[in-house]
Design a protein around this motif. Structure first.
Motif, PDB file in Angstrom:
ATOM      1  N   HIS A 101     106.913  10.260 -15.818  1.00 28.21           N
ATOM      2  CA  HIS A 101     107.280  11.578 -16.337  1.00 28.21           C
ATOM      3  C   HIS A 101     108.784  11.642 -16.617  1.00 28.21           C
ATOM      4  O   HIS A 101     109.553  10.816 -16.126  1.00 28.21           O
ATOM      5  CB  HIS A 101     106.896  12.661 -15.324  1.00 28.21           C
ATOM      6  CG  HIS A 101     105.413  12.796 -15.129  1.00 28.21           C
ATOM      7  ND1 HIS A 101     104.760  12.180 -14.079  1.00 28.21           N
ATOM      8  CD2 HIS A 101     104.475  13.449 -15.855  1.00 28.21           C
ATOM      9  CE1 HIS A 101     103.472  12.457 -14.164  1.00 28.21           C
ATOM     10  NE2 HIS A 101     103.261  13.230 -15.235  1.00 28.21           N
ATOM     11  N   GLY A 102     109.195  12.644 -17.392  1.00 25.35           N
ATOM     12  CA  GLY A 102     110.613  12.902 -17.609  1.00 25.35           C
ATOM     13  C   GLY A 102     111.226  12.154 -18.759  1.00 25.35           C
ATOM     14  O   GLY A 102     112.450  11.998 -18.833  1.00 25.35           O
ATOM     15  N   HIS A 103     110.392  11.644 -19.704  1.00 22.86           N
ATOM     16  CA  HIS A 103     110.923  10.852 -20.824  1.00 22.86           C
ATOM     17  C   HIS A 103     110.715  11.547 -22.166  1.00 22.86           C
ATOM     18  O   HIS A 103     110.753  10.906 -23.220  1.00 22.86           O
ATOM     19  CB  HIS A 103     110.258   9.466 -20.848  1.00 22.86           C
ATOM     20  CG  HIS A 103     110.613   8.621 -19.662  1.00 22.86           C
ATOM     21  ND1 HIS A 103     109.804   7.606 -19.206  1.00 22.86           N
ATOM     22  CD2 HIS A 103     111.675   8.666 -18.834  1.00 22.86           C
ATOM     23  CE1 HIS A 103     110.361   7.052 -18.149  1.00 22.86           C
ATOM     24  NE2 HIS A 103     111.500   7.673 -17.904  1.00 22.86           N
ATOM     25  N   VAL A 145     112.801   5.840 -32.680  1.00 18.33           N
ATOM     26  CA  VAL A 145     111.478   6.425 -32.612  1.00 18.33           C
ATOM     27  C   VAL A 145     111.313   7.076 -31.247  1.00 18.33           C
ATOM     28  O   VAL A 145     111.890   6.619 -30.251  1.00 18.33           O
ATOM     29  CB  VAL A 145     110.383   5.354 -32.844  1.00 18.33           C
ATOM     30  CG1 VAL A 145     110.381   4.328 -31.720  1.00 18.33           C
ATOM     31  CG2 VAL A 145     109.008   5.999 -32.961  1.00 18.33           C
ATOM     32  N   LYS A 146     110.536   8.158 -31.197  1.00 21.85           N
ATOM     33  CA  LYS A 146     110.325   8.866 -29.943  1.00 21.85           C
ATOM     34  C   LYS A 146     109.605   7.951 -28.953  1.00 21.85           C
ATOM     35  O   LYS A 146     108.660   7.238 -29.315  1.00 21.85           O
ATOM     36  CB  LYS A 146     109.515  10.143 -30.184  1.00 21.85           C
ATOM     37  CG  LYS A 146     109.682  11.182 -29.086  1.00 21.85           C
ATOM     38  CD  LYS A 146     109.184  12.539 -29.548  1.00 21.85           C
ATOM     39  CE  LYS A 146     109.569  13.593 -28.526  1.00 21.85           C
ATOM     40  NZ  LYS A 146     109.138  14.941 -28.949  1.00 21.85           N
ATOM     41  N   PHE A 147     110.072   7.984 -27.707  1.00 22.54           N
ATOM     42  CA  PHE A 147     109.534   7.089 -26.679  1.00 22.54           C
ATOM     43  C   PHE A 147     108.220   7.676 -26.139  1.00 22.54           C
ATOM     44  O   PHE A 147     108.194   8.411 -25.152  1.00 22.54           O
ATOM     45  CB  PHE A 147     110.558   6.916 -25.548  1.00 22.54           C
ATOM     46  CG  PHE A 147     110.146   5.887 -24.524  1.00 22.54           C
ATOM     47  CD1 PHE A 147     110.151   4.544 -24.836  1.00 22.54           C
ATOM     48  CD2 PHE A 147     109.751   6.274 -23.240  1.00 22.54           C
ATOM     49  CE1 PHE A 147     109.773   3.593 -23.889  1.00 22.54           C
ATOM     50  CE2 PHE A 147     109.381   5.329 -22.291  1.00 22.54           C
ATOM     51  CZ  PHE A 147     109.381   3.986 -22.620  1.00 22.54           C
ATOM     52  N   THR A 148     107.128   7.352 -26.818  1.00 22.68           N
ATOM     53  CA  THR A 148     105.801   7.797 -26.390  1.00 22.68           C
ATOM     54  C   THR A 148     104.834   6.627 -26.443  1.00 22.68           C
ATOM     55  O   THR A 148     105.084   5.610 -27.115  1.00 22.68           O
ATOM     56  CB  THR A 148     105.263   8.909 -27.302  1.00 22.68           C
ATOM     57  OG1 THR A 148     105.081   8.375 -28.630  1.00 22.68           O
ATOM     58  CG2 THR A 148     106.196  10.106 -27.332  1.00 22.68           C
ATOM     59  N   TYR A 149     103.728   6.781 -25.747  1.00 21.88           N
ATOM     60  CA  TYR A 149     102.716   5.725 -25.691  1.00 21.88           C
ATOM     61  C   TYR A 149     102.164   5.426 -27.088  1.00 21.88           C
ATOM     62  O   TYR A 149     101.919   4.270 -27.432  1.00 21.88           O
ATOM     63  CB  TYR A 149     101.582   6.146 -24.749  1.00 21.88           C
ATOM     64  CG  TYR A 149     100.535   5.076 -24.539  1.00 21.88           C
ATOM     65  CD1 TYR A 149     100.739   4.044 -23.628  1.00 21.88           C
ATOM     66  CD2 TYR A 149      99.340   5.091 -25.269  1.00 21.88           C
ATOM     67  CE1 TYR A 149      99.786   3.058 -23.448  1.00 21.88           C
ATOM     68  CE2 TYR A 149      98.381   4.111 -25.095  1.00 21.88           C
ATOM     69  CZ  TYR A 149      98.611   3.098 -24.180  1.00 21.88           C
ATOM     70  OH  TYR A 149      97.660   2.118 -24.000  1.00 21.88           O
ATOM     71  N   ASN A 157     117.201   8.955 -15.581  1.00 22.50           N
ATOM     72  CA  ASN A 157     116.335   9.357 -14.470  1.00 22.50           C
ATOM     73  C   ASN A 157     115.328   8.262 -14.117  1.00 22.50           C
ATOM     74  O   ASN A 157     114.354   8.504 -13.418  1.00 22.50           O
ATOM     75  CB  ASN A 157     115.581  10.647 -14.806  1.00 22.50           C
ATOM     76  CG  ASN A 157     114.610  10.459 -15.960  1.00 22.50           C
ATOM     77  OD1 ASN A 157     114.722   9.489 -16.716  1.00 22.50           O
ATOM     78  ND2 ASN A 157     113.673  11.382 -16.106  1.00 22.50           N
ATOM     79  N   GLY A 158     115.598   7.045 -14.616  1.00 23.86           N
ATOM     80  CA  GLY A 158     114.683   5.925 -14.364  1.00 23.86           C
ATOM     81  C   GLY A 158     115.264   4.895 -13.418  1.00 23.86           C
ATOM     82  O   GLY A 158     114.882   3.725 -13.469  1.00 23.86           O
ATOM     83  N   TRP A 159     116.180   5.332 -12.549  1.00 21.64           N
ATOM     84  CA  TRP A 159     116.850   4.404 -11.639  1.00 21.64           C
ATOM     85  C   TRP A 159     116.890   4.972 -10.217  1.00 21.64           C
ATOM     86  O   TRP A 159     116.846   6.185 -10.024  1.00 21.64           O
ATOM     87  CB  TRP A 159     118.292   4.144 -12.091  1.00 21.64           C
ATOM     88  CG  TRP A 159     118.409   3.455 -13.417  1.00 21.64           C
ATOM     89  CD1 TRP A 159     118.371   4.035 -14.651  1.00 21.64           C
ATOM     90  CD2 TRP A 159     118.580   2.050 -13.639  1.00 21.64           C
ATOM     91  NE1 TRP A 159     118.515   3.095 -15.634  1.00 21.64           N
ATOM     92  CE2 TRP A 159     118.639   1.857 -15.047  1.00 21.64           C
ATOM     93  CE3 TRP A 159     118.690   0.944 -12.812  1.00 21.64           C
ATOM     94  CZ2 TRP A 159     118.810   0.608 -15.620  1.00 21.64           C
ATOM     95  CZ3 TRP A 159     118.856  -0.300 -13.377  1.00 21.64           C
ATOM     96  CH2 TRP A 159     118.927  -0.473 -14.768  1.00 21.64           C
TER      97      TRP A 159
END
Length: 555
Positions: A331-333, A359-363, A385-387
């Motif tokens: 979450h949070g991306h 590009v938007k960071f989505t699946y 927020n990924g650390w």
């Protein structure tokens, strides 16, 4: 009291003579009859190099005994005040005779210590009957068998027979214990180190070294050793190297708090065991570790070591990709963008920013991500927020990764070959630092307890236990296993064991069989068996020696 200078002088004298004999033997031309050979040559068991290796292995064994170990021990003991002698029987046989015998059965004992009593010293095993006959014929009080098998166990002695009453005549003594009794520990250290160095030089003179293929059985042991070494590494002691020289650079130094976070996650929570797993980055790392171990012994400038470096580079690239892949499920991306290699179907997911197309960071857009190393590093630097690290820690990790790309990967991936093993050592050092920081510092999932599962952590505790049990001295009286607080077994390994089996990834899938012995010494066996396997492991283990000492075994 024999001083260290005297010990060193004695050892240097005999190691020099030993190496001289090896050099002379290497120069001598050997006839085909001298070399070992198969009794069934039509089936081509081994090759000429294999049998020549066997010849030199036996030769070094014999020369160690004849020119180094026995004369050095005798002189050291004499300096300490003991009298020593060699039986006349020993002098009837030369090294060629010795090399034709199994465990030197021709020699009753290797030498005799005379100190109020006559003590025979041997380097190989005897049955109790053989011991009695030798003691009677040569008027000995008892025989001590020096155990060169294992120097790492804490206990110092083991008896040669289950019949405790007979062990007064013949018993095993670890080499270190022998020195404690007759000489001292400092002398042991010098003795052991000097001989180890001499054997290493002898191996180099002979020019032989065994290179294992990555069979599942060898892969299992290799991964254990590699991961054990990794687990003992401290990130504080690893210095990022822009060149082959280690550089003290505060630009790479983390705060103590960040160091602690990295250690806690990578080492204490055992995320380093992801390198034991089946993820592609782990395969690349283990393959390069194997190649590095093969090449580092030769260190010849003729070779191109680029293949070794490539595996390390791909390991970091694939690990970065794995972390990005896992980040898609966190979450949070919602506001994160990543450089793209092609346009997504949804045009609203494109962001034109100066020269870069994002590009938007989505699946849904994952197939459009640009996966070059620099782009992935840049994305992680913006994923604040990924650390688990501080802002300063994130910045320094990204600098390490960026410099790894520039000074390791880009500097050696094009045009020039790598013909200096020290360059590989530097690349390997920097690769381990990157792995440590990425796995230890990045947020892999929203549920940290599941990080190991998603990063490919594969437990190797049974592999280590299996090897530990296989390496126990033969004369351990019992093993004791505790499965939980209320279940404890005293056992004896069965002689008839199943053949070891391994998965294609080098994981041990074998079982070890034990006969259960009750804790009541008057009741021999209750007929029950237990099996240790990957799915049935004890929580704790002890061994019981014939001196009734109970020692806990770690694995």
């Amino acid at each position: 009291m024999i001083n260290n200078k005297t010990v060193k002088s004695i050892m240097e004298k005999y190691t020099s003579n030993f190496l001289l004999q090896i050099k002379n033997e290497k120069k001598r031309k050997r006839t085909e009859k001298e070399l070992p050979h198969s009794d069934f040559p039509v089936f081509k068991l081994g090759n000429p190099e294999f049998f020549e290796y066997l010849f030199f292995q036996k030769l070094i064994d014999g020369y160690l005994r004849e020119y180094l170990i026995t004369p050095a021990l005798c002189e050291l003991l004499c300096k300490k005040g003991y009298s020593t002698s060699i039986l006349e029987e020993n002098c009837k046989y030369g090294l060629k005779d010795f090399n034709k015998t199994l465990k030197n059965r021709l020699l009753p004992v290797d030498f005799v210590i005379e100190d109020h009593e006559r003590i025979g010293i041997r380097y190989s095993c005897l049955s109790q009957k053989e011991a009695k006959d030798i003691i009677k014929e040569y008027k000995l009080n008892h025989i001590e068998i020096l155990d060169f098998e294992n120097t790492n166990f804490r206990y110092s002695e083991k008896n040669a027979s289950i019949q405790r009453k007979e062990t007064k005549l013949c018993f095993h003594r670890f080499l270190k214990s022998f020195f404690k009794v007759y000489l001292n520990e400092e002398t042991y250290e010098i003795f052991f180190n000097e001989i180890s160095n001499a054997v290493e030089i002898a191996n180099a003179i002979i020019g032989f070294d065994s290179i294992h293929t990555l069979s599942p059985a060898f892969l299992c042991d290799f991964k254990i050793d590699t991961l054990t070494n990794i687990s003992k590494m401290s990130l504080c002691d690893l210095k990022f190297q822009k060149t082959q020289e280690v550089q003290e650079d505060n630009n790479y130094a983390f705060t103590q708090k960040d160091y602690q976070v990295l250690k806690e996650r990578f080492i204490d929570k055992k995320l380093f065991l992801s390198l034991n797993g089946n993820e592609d980055f782990a395969k690349c790392f283990i393959t390069s570790e194997y190649l590095f171990n093969v090449f580092k012994k030769g260190n010849a400038v003729f070779f191109d070591y680029s293949a070794v470096a490539t595996g390390y580079f791909k390991c970091i690239e694939l690990l970065l990709q794995k972390i990005i892949e896992l980040a898609l499920n966190c979450h949070g991306h919602d506001e994160l963008w990543i450089k793209c290699s092609k346009e997504p179907k949804n045009k609203s997911d494109i962001n034109y920013q100066k020269k870069n197309k994002l590009v938007k960071f989505t699946y849904e857009n994952r197939e459009c991500f640009a996966t070059e190393m620099g782009n992935l590093i840049n994305f992680l630097s913006h994923r604040t927020n990924g650390w688990y690290l501080s802002k300063d820690g994130i910045k320094k990790t990204c600098k390490v990764l960026s410099d790894y790309k520039t000074f390791c990967r880009n500097s050696h991936f094009h045009k020039d070959i790598i013909n200096d093993i020290k360059t590989i050592e530097s690349i390997r050092n920097n690769t381990i630092i990157c792995i440590y920081c990425l796995i230890g510092g990045c947020k892999l999932t929203d549920t940290p307890i599941k990080d190991g599962e998603y990063i490919g952590v594969t437990d190797n505790s049974f592999d280590r236990l299996f090897r530990k049990i296989n390496n126990l001295p033969y004369s351990v009286k019992h093993c004791i296993f505790q499965f939980d607080e209320n279940v404890k077994y005293k056992v004896i390994p069965l002689l008839d064991q199943e053949s070891p089996t391994y998965s294609q990834y080098g994981n041990n899938n074998s079982r070890i069989s034990f006969a259960v012995h009750t804790f009541d010494e008057n009741v021999p066996f209750d007929g029950k068996k237990i099996y240790l396997s990957r799915n049935n492991m004890p929580e704790k283990m002890w061994i019981e020696t014939f001196d009734d000492e109970i020692i806990q075994i770690e694995w």
